[in-house]
Design a protein around this motif. Structure first.
Motif, PDB file in Angstrom:
ATOM      1  N   ASP A  63     -78.972  25.717  20.647  1.00 21.84           N
ATOM      2  CA  ASP A  63     -78.920  24.683  21.698  1.00 21.84           C
ATOM      3  C   ASP A  63     -77.877  23.606  21.411  1.00 21.84           C
ATOM      4  OD1 ASP A  63     -81.000  26.024  22.739  1.00 21.84           O
ATOM      5  OD2 ASP A  63     -82.515  24.468  22.445  1.00 21.84           O
ATOM      6  N   TYR A  64     -77.317  23.626  20.226  1.00 19.16           N
ATOM      7  CA  TYR A  64     -76.395  22.543  19.823  1.00 19.16           C
ATOM      8  C   TYR A  64     -75.016  23.124  19.516  1.00 19.16           C
ATOM      9  CZ  TYR A  64     -80.596  19.748  19.174  1.00 19.16           C
ATOM     10  OH  TYR A  64     -81.760  19.085  19.386  1.00 19.16           O
ATOM     11  N   ALA A  65     -73.994  22.578  20.181  1.00 17.74           N
ATOM     12  CA  ALA A  65     -72.643  23.110  19.965  1.00 17.74           C
ATOM     13  C   ALA A  65     -71.883  22.297  18.914  1.00 17.74           C
ATOM     14  CB  ALA A  65     -71.873  23.080  21.278  1.00 17.74           C
ATOM     15  N   GLY A  66     -72.334  21.071  18.638  1.00 17.39           N
ATOM     16  CA  GLY A  66     -71.608  20.162  17.753  1.00 17.39           C
ATOM     17  C   GLY A  66     -71.368  20.749  16.363  1.00 17.39           C
ATOM     18  N   THR A  67     -70.305  20.297  15.718  1.00 17.13           N
ATOM     19  CA  THR A  67     -69.895  20.891  14.444  1.00 17.13           C
ATOM     20  C   THR A  67     -70.090  19.932  13.266  1.00 17.13           C
ATOM     21  OG1 THR A  67     -67.642  20.138  14.792  1.00 17.13           O
ATOM     22  CG2 THR A  67     -68.180  22.361  15.582  1.00 17.13           C
ATOM     23  N   CYS A  68     -70.808  18.855  13.504  1.00 14.60           N
ATOM     24  CA  CYS A  68     -71.042  17.897  12.417  1.00 14.60           C
ATOM     25  C   CYS A  68     -72.476  17.374  12.555  1.00 14.60           C
ATOM     26  CB  CYS A  68     -70.032  16.751  12.533  1.00 14.60           C
ATOM     27  SG  CYS A  68     -70.277  15.435  11.342  1.00 14.60           S
ATOM     28  N   GLY A  69     -73.267  17.455  11.470  1.00 11.48           N
ATOM     29  CA  GLY A  69     -74.653  16.995  11.600  1.00 11.48           C
ATOM     30  C   GLY A  69     -75.366  16.889  10.272  1.00 11.48           C
ATOM     31  N   ILE A  70     -76.597  16.410  10.369  1.00  7.49           N
ATOM     32  CA  ILE A  70     -77.429  16.223   9.172  1.00  7.49           C
ATOM     33  C   ILE A  70     -78.811  16.824   9.421  1.00  7.49           C
ATOM     34  CG2 ILE A  70     -76.260  14.149   8.305  1.00  7.49           C
ATOM     35  CD1 ILE A  70     -78.254  12.412   9.756  1.00  7.49           C
ATOM     36  N   GLY A  71     -79.504  17.187   8.335  1.00  9.39           N
ATOM     37  CA  GLY A  71     -80.844  17.762   8.472  1.00  9.39           C
ATOM     38  C   GLY A  71     -81.734  17.300   7.337  1.00  9.39           C
ATOM     39  N   HIS A  72     -83.042  17.505   7.516  1.00  6.71           N
ATOM     40  CA  HIS A  72     -83.990  16.945   6.551  1.00  6.71           C
ATOM     41  C   HIS A  72     -85.300  17.711   6.585  1.00  6.71           C
ATOM     42  CE1 HIS A  72     -86.727  13.717   4.953  1.00  6.71           C
ATOM     43  NE2 HIS A  72     -85.652  13.415   4.247  1.00  6.71           N
ATOM     44  N   PHE A  96     -76.413   5.682  15.410  1.00  4.32           N
ATOM     45  CA  PHE A  96     -76.546   6.188  14.037  1.00  4.32           C
ATOM     46  C   PHE A  96     -77.760   7.098  13.910  1.00  4.32           C
ATOM     47  CE2 PHE A  96     -74.115   2.346  13.395  1.00  4.32           C
ATOM     48  CZ  PHE A  96     -73.167   2.753  12.456  1.00  4.32           C
ATOM     49  N   ALA A  97     -77.612   8.126  13.074  1.00  2.34           N
ATOM     50  CA  ALA A  97     -78.773   8.921  12.669  1.00  2.34           C
ATOM     51  C   ALA A  97     -78.749   8.986  11.149  1.00  2.34           C
ATOM     52  CB  ALA A  97     -78.710  10.315  13.257  1.00  2.34           C
ATOM     53  N   VAL A  98     -79.953   8.915  10.551  1.00  2.00           N
ATOM     54  CA  VAL A  98     -80.062   8.812   9.088  1.00  2.00           C
ATOM     55  C   VAL A  98     -81.117   9.769   8.569  1.00  2.00           C
ATOM     56  CG1 VAL A  98     -80.703   7.248   7.203  1.00  2.00           C
ATOM     57  CG2 VAL A  98     -79.491   6.359   9.171  1.00  2.00           C
ATOM     58  N   VAL A  99     -80.820  10.423   7.445  1.00  2.71           N
ATOM     59  CA  VAL A  99     -81.846  11.141   6.676  1.00  2.71           C
ATOM     60  C   VAL A  99     -81.904  10.508   5.296  1.00  2.71           C
ATOM     61  CG1 VAL A  99     -81.780  13.346   7.903  1.00  2.71           C
ATOM     62  CG2 VAL A  99     -80.146  12.929   6.053  1.00  2.71           C
ATOM     63  N   HIS A 100     -83.060  10.573   4.677  1.00  7.48           N
ATOM     64  CA  HIS A 100     -83.276   9.810   3.434  1.00  7.48           C
ATOM     65  C   HIS A 100     -84.240  10.547   2.511  1.00  7.48           C
ATOM     66  CE1 HIS A 100     -86.008   6.368   1.798  1.00  7.48           C
ATOM     67  NE2 HIS A 100     -85.090   6.618   0.901  1.00  7.48           N
ATOM     68  N   ASN A 101     -83.934  10.554   1.245  1.00  7.02           N
ATOM     69  CA  ASN A 101     -84.880  10.951   0.189  1.00  7.02           C
ATOM     70  C   ASN A 101     -85.146   9.736  -0.658  1.00  7.02           C
ATOM     71  OD1 ASN A 101     -84.889  13.591   0.819  1.00  7.02           O
ATOM     72  ND2 ASN A 101     -83.820  14.302  -1.024  1.00  7.02           N
ATOM     73  N   GLY A 102     -86.371   9.599  -1.172  1.00  2.00           N
ATOM     74  CA  GLY A 102     -86.683   8.494  -2.071  1.00  2.00           C
ATOM     75  C   GLY A 102     -87.551   7.464  -1.385  1.00  2.00           C
ATOM     76  N   VAL A 130     -83.034   1.718   7.658  1.00  5.66           N
ATOM     77  CA  VAL A 130     -81.633   2.017   7.328  1.00  5.66           C
ATOM     78  C   VAL A 130     -80.817   2.208   8.608  1.00  5.66           C
ATOM     79  CG1 VAL A 130     -80.084   3.556   6.059  1.00  5.66           C
ATOM     80  CG2 VAL A 130     -82.363   3.075   5.154  1.00  5.66           C
ATOM     81  N   ALA A 131     -81.388   2.939   9.567  1.00  5.06           N
ATOM     82  CA  ALA A 131     -80.662   3.178  10.831  1.00  5.06           C
ATOM     83  C   ALA A 131     -80.379   1.850  11.526  1.00  5.06           C
ATOM     84  CB  ALA A 131     -81.488   4.093  11.729  1.00  5.06           C
ATOM     85  N   SER A 158     -81.337   8.695  -1.593  1.00  2.00           N
ATOM     86  CA  SER A 158     -80.092   9.342  -1.208  1.00  2.00           C
ATOM     87  C   SER A 158     -80.139   9.371   0.305  1.00  2.00           C
ATOM     88  CB  SER A 158     -79.951  10.728  -1.819  1.00  2.00           C
ATOM     89  OG  SER A 158     -81.097  11.479  -1.598  1.00  2.00           O
ATOM     90  N   LEU A 159     -78.983   9.120   0.911  1.00  2.00           N
ATOM     91  CA  LEU A 159     -78.927   8.980   2.365  1.00  2.00           C
ATOM     92  C   LEU A 159     -77.832   9.879   2.932  1.00  2.00           C
ATOM     93  CD1 LEU A 159     -78.828   5.063   2.504  1.00  2.00           C
ATOM     94  CD2 LEU A 159     -80.807   6.475   3.108  1.00  2.00           C
ATOM     95  N   GLY A 160     -78.095  10.427   4.101  1.00  2.12           N
ATOM     96  CA  GLY A 160     -77.065  11.109   4.873  1.00  2.12           C
ATOM     97  C   GLY A 160     -76.978  10.417   6.223  1.00  2.12           C
ATOM     98  N   VAL A 161     -75.739  10.129   6.668  1.00  2.00           N
ATOM     99  CA  VAL A 161     -75.556   9.327   7.892  1.00  2.00           C
ATOM    100  C   VAL A 161     -74.529   9.998   8.800  1.00  2.00           C
ATOM    101  CG1 VAL A 161     -74.784   7.072   8.760  1.00  2.00           C
ATOM    102  CG2 VAL A 161     -76.001   7.198   6.574  1.00  2.00           C
ATOM    103  N   VAL A 162     -74.796  10.005  10.114  1.00  2.00           N
ATOM    104  CA  VAL A 162     -73.738  10.311  11.095  1.00  2.00           C
ATOM    105  C   VAL A 162     -73.687   9.175  12.102  1.00  2.00           C
ATOM    106  CG1 VAL A 162     -73.454  12.825  11.124  1.00  2.00           C
ATOM    107  CG2 VAL A 162     -75.362  11.806  12.367  1.00  2.00           C
TER     108      VAL A 162
END
Ligand code: F6R
Length: 608
Positions: A63-72, A96-102, A130-131, A158-162
């Motif tokens: 369902d998603y065509a985008g070529t850059c992303g984050i997951g959790h 902003f979208a954020v994923v986080h561990n910790g 964070v977002a 640890s954070l991942g951001v788009v």
């Protein structure tokens, strides 16, 4: 523990993100989500439960065509494992979208500050701040917004951001929580776990604490916390997939033993603030505690053994009588429990059938129940009046290791907290115990440093078909767990005995060559233990003595010595258990046992 993944390249990101999350499933999780840049927007999908739900929801990412992303994949700590609490978390304007561990320890004041500025929160998580912080600090410069945000965070993350305004760009931040960058050709990645990367690249870059990276399909730039660029050479990974899941260790049990400094830190650190024990989620006033006439601790197996340790600290510090009873017995007695009883229920899984039944029985009789549990929102956590999570992260090996030590750590914090509420602990003793608890992760690390010595001892002794663990006081409580650990993974017969009790019958079994592991770390009774060691030596036993660092006297009787780092006597069983777990592990390894899945055992005993 949560898993993070990020991808930027030329092909659709979503299928790649889902595949990476699948590779990290072994870490344990209870919800999952992805966020992908689609034109000038970010689209996210989140689902509670298994990853299959997320895959079904997104048609395996098609369902998603985008070529850059984050997951959790999320392993719940703050807030139940619901879709709302699943990551990624988005800022209110969707920029902003954020994923986080910790754990973000100061999320509560940040949340209040952001709410006062008009930000709306849609989850109970610590991550969502964070977002909104990123959004608040963003003025078109992504790097600056990240730096300003990170400067406000306390804890481990640890954070991942788009960001919707930076197509093809990912930001990865690391502070005291793992994060690895993957270097591809025309595509780049980050992940909390090398497992998620090695299907795509074996060229990786390790970030150090306090560093962050900006990734595009062609380039990775690393910065330190001041924004200065850092040059870092890539490394090559040659692990197999199976080895990668275990972080390079041969077994999950060994990995989890090694994780104990970190697990204990996660259990204690958020509960120590400016030299005080702060137990969020527990509200026991002095009047309520004074109304308690007795404490009953109930649990099964190793969790019961943790309770046996906790009893010493609670009785000594709080001067309230404590009874520890296995749940399968307690549930079928007619126990003397009423509204003046405080019940402490201990369970790693939170789903053990006997423990649940005993808990229900005690609650029916009016007891207030505090649960010490690892798995968030498990049945026991939900049944309890108050919950203290151990935050040890998922335990995969059937034999518990970090589950036990974190339970003991939390029980000790509870004992100190209650003694203080009751006014029964002097400021000096309080301060000494807080200092001792604070130092536990370092003590655990030093106990882990015994690894190769214990491996050698296991090679020497693994052929013994039957052995004894003896000790007094807290050493005896530790013997119970040390003996269970050995028998469940190595299948050797072993028994734990109060050292003074041996001569009342069981000493008949001590014969030439029988291995006796003598735990003699509780120094107030060291001389008594030496007498017991002499008794078994006189009957031909070989003795592995376990004593505190610097106590050379043990070797005047013992054949071998294991030296445990010194700590407050009430905290002893935590560092003391680590060499015992390692001994069980290496004996089992020598004997060719199926260490992570011992025969006849299950990780969570949900039947009676
Ligand atoms: C031993 C072990 C078991 C569990 C027991 C209780 O290594 O893991 O003895 O401690 O089955 O399980 P939980 O803590 O999940 O209630």
């Amino acid at each position: 523990m949560c898993g993070i993944i990020g991808f930027t390249g030329a092909k659709p990101a979503a299928p790649m993100l889902l595949e990476g999350l699948r590779r990290m499933e072994y870490r344990g999780y209870d919800s999952a989500g992805i966020a992908v840049q689609e034109g000038t927007q970010i689209r996210a999908a989140r689902a509670s439960g298994r990853l299959e739900h997320l895959c079904a929801m997104t048609h395996d990412g098609a369902d998603y065509a985008g070529t850059c992303g984050i997951g959790h994949t999320r392993w719940a700590t703050h807030g139940a494992p619901t879709e709302c609490n699943a990551h990624p978390h988005l800022s209110n304007d969707g920029l902003f979208a954020v994923v986080h561990n910790g754990i973000i320890e100061n999320y509560q004041p940040l949340r209040e500050e952001l709410m006062a500025k008009g930000y709306t929160f849609h989850s109970e998580t610590d991550t969502e701040v964070v977002a909104h912080l990123l959004d608040m600090y963003y003025d078109g410069n992504l790097k600056n917004a990240v730096m300003k945000t990170v400067a406000r965070l306390e804890g481990s993350y640890s954070l991942g951001v788009v960001c919707a305004e930076h197509p093809g760009e990912l930001v990865a931040v690391r502070y005291a929580s793992p994060l690895i960058l993957g270097v591809g050709v025309g595509e780049n990645y980050f992940a909390s776990d090398v497992t998620a990367l090695i299907g795509h690249t074996r060229t990786v870059i390790y970030l150090d604490d306090g560093e962050f990276a900006v990734l595009s399909p062609e380039k990775i730039t690393i910065y330190d916390c001041t924004g200065a660029e850092v040059k870092r050479a890539p490394s090559h990974i040659d692990w197999t997939m199976e080895a990668a899941e275990k972080g390079g260790y041969a077994h999950f049990m060994l990995k989890e033993i090694m994780e104990q400094p970190h697990a204990v830190k996660s259990a204690i650190e958020p509960r120590l603030k400016d030299g005080r024990v702060v137990l969020g989620g527990l509200d026991l006033s002095r009047a309520q505690l004074e109304d308690i006439h007795s404490i009953v601790i109930t649990a099964c197996g190793s969790a019961y053994h943790a309770g046996c340790v906790g009893r010493y600290a609670i009785e000594e510090l709080c001067r309230i009588p404590v009874q520890v009873e296995v749940a399968s017995e307690l549930r079928y007695r007619n126990p003397l429990i009423d509204e003046h009883t405080l019940l402490i229920v201990i369970s790693q899984s939170g789903e053990t059938a006997d423990t649940i039944a005993a808990m229900k029985e005690c609650k029916k009789r009016g007891a207030r129940a505090i649960a010490i549990v690892n798995v968030v929102d498990s049945t026991i956590a939900r049944l309890a009046d108050d919950v203290l999570y151990t935050w040890a992260g998922p335990e995969i090996a059937v034999a518990t290791t970090k589950g036990y030590t974190t339970q003991v750590a939390v029980l000790t914090l509870l004992a100190v907290y209650m003694a203080d509420q009751l006014g029964r602990i002097s400021p000096e003793r309080y301060a000494a115990l807080v200092e001792g608890i604070t130092a536990l992760p370092e003590r655990c690390q030093r106990a882990i440093d015994l690894n190769s010595h214990i491996d050698r001892l296991a090679r020497k002794y693994h052929k013994n078909s039957s052995l004894f663990f003896i000790g007094r006081n807290l050493d005896y409580a530790a013997c119970l767990e040390a003996s269970l650990k050995l028998k469940e993974v190595s299948y050797l017969h072993s028994e734990a005995y109060a050292a003074g009790e041996l001569k009342h019958g069981t000493i008949a079994l001590i014969e030439e060559g029988r291995l006796v592991v003598a735990l003699a770390c509780y120094e107030a009774l060291f001389d008594k233990m030496m007498s017991n060691i002499k008794e078994v030596k006189a009957r031909g036993a070989r003795v592995m003595g376990v004593a505190l660092e610097g106590n050379r006297r043990i070797l005047t009787e013992a054949d071998d010595a294991v030296y445990v780092p010194r700590t407050d006597p009430l905290l002893l069983p935590i560092p003391e258990m680590i060499p015992m777990q390692l001994f069980a592990y290496y004996v089992a390894k020598e004997n060719g046992c199926d260490i992570d899945k011992p025969k006849n055992l299950a990780k969570s005993v949900t039947v009676e």
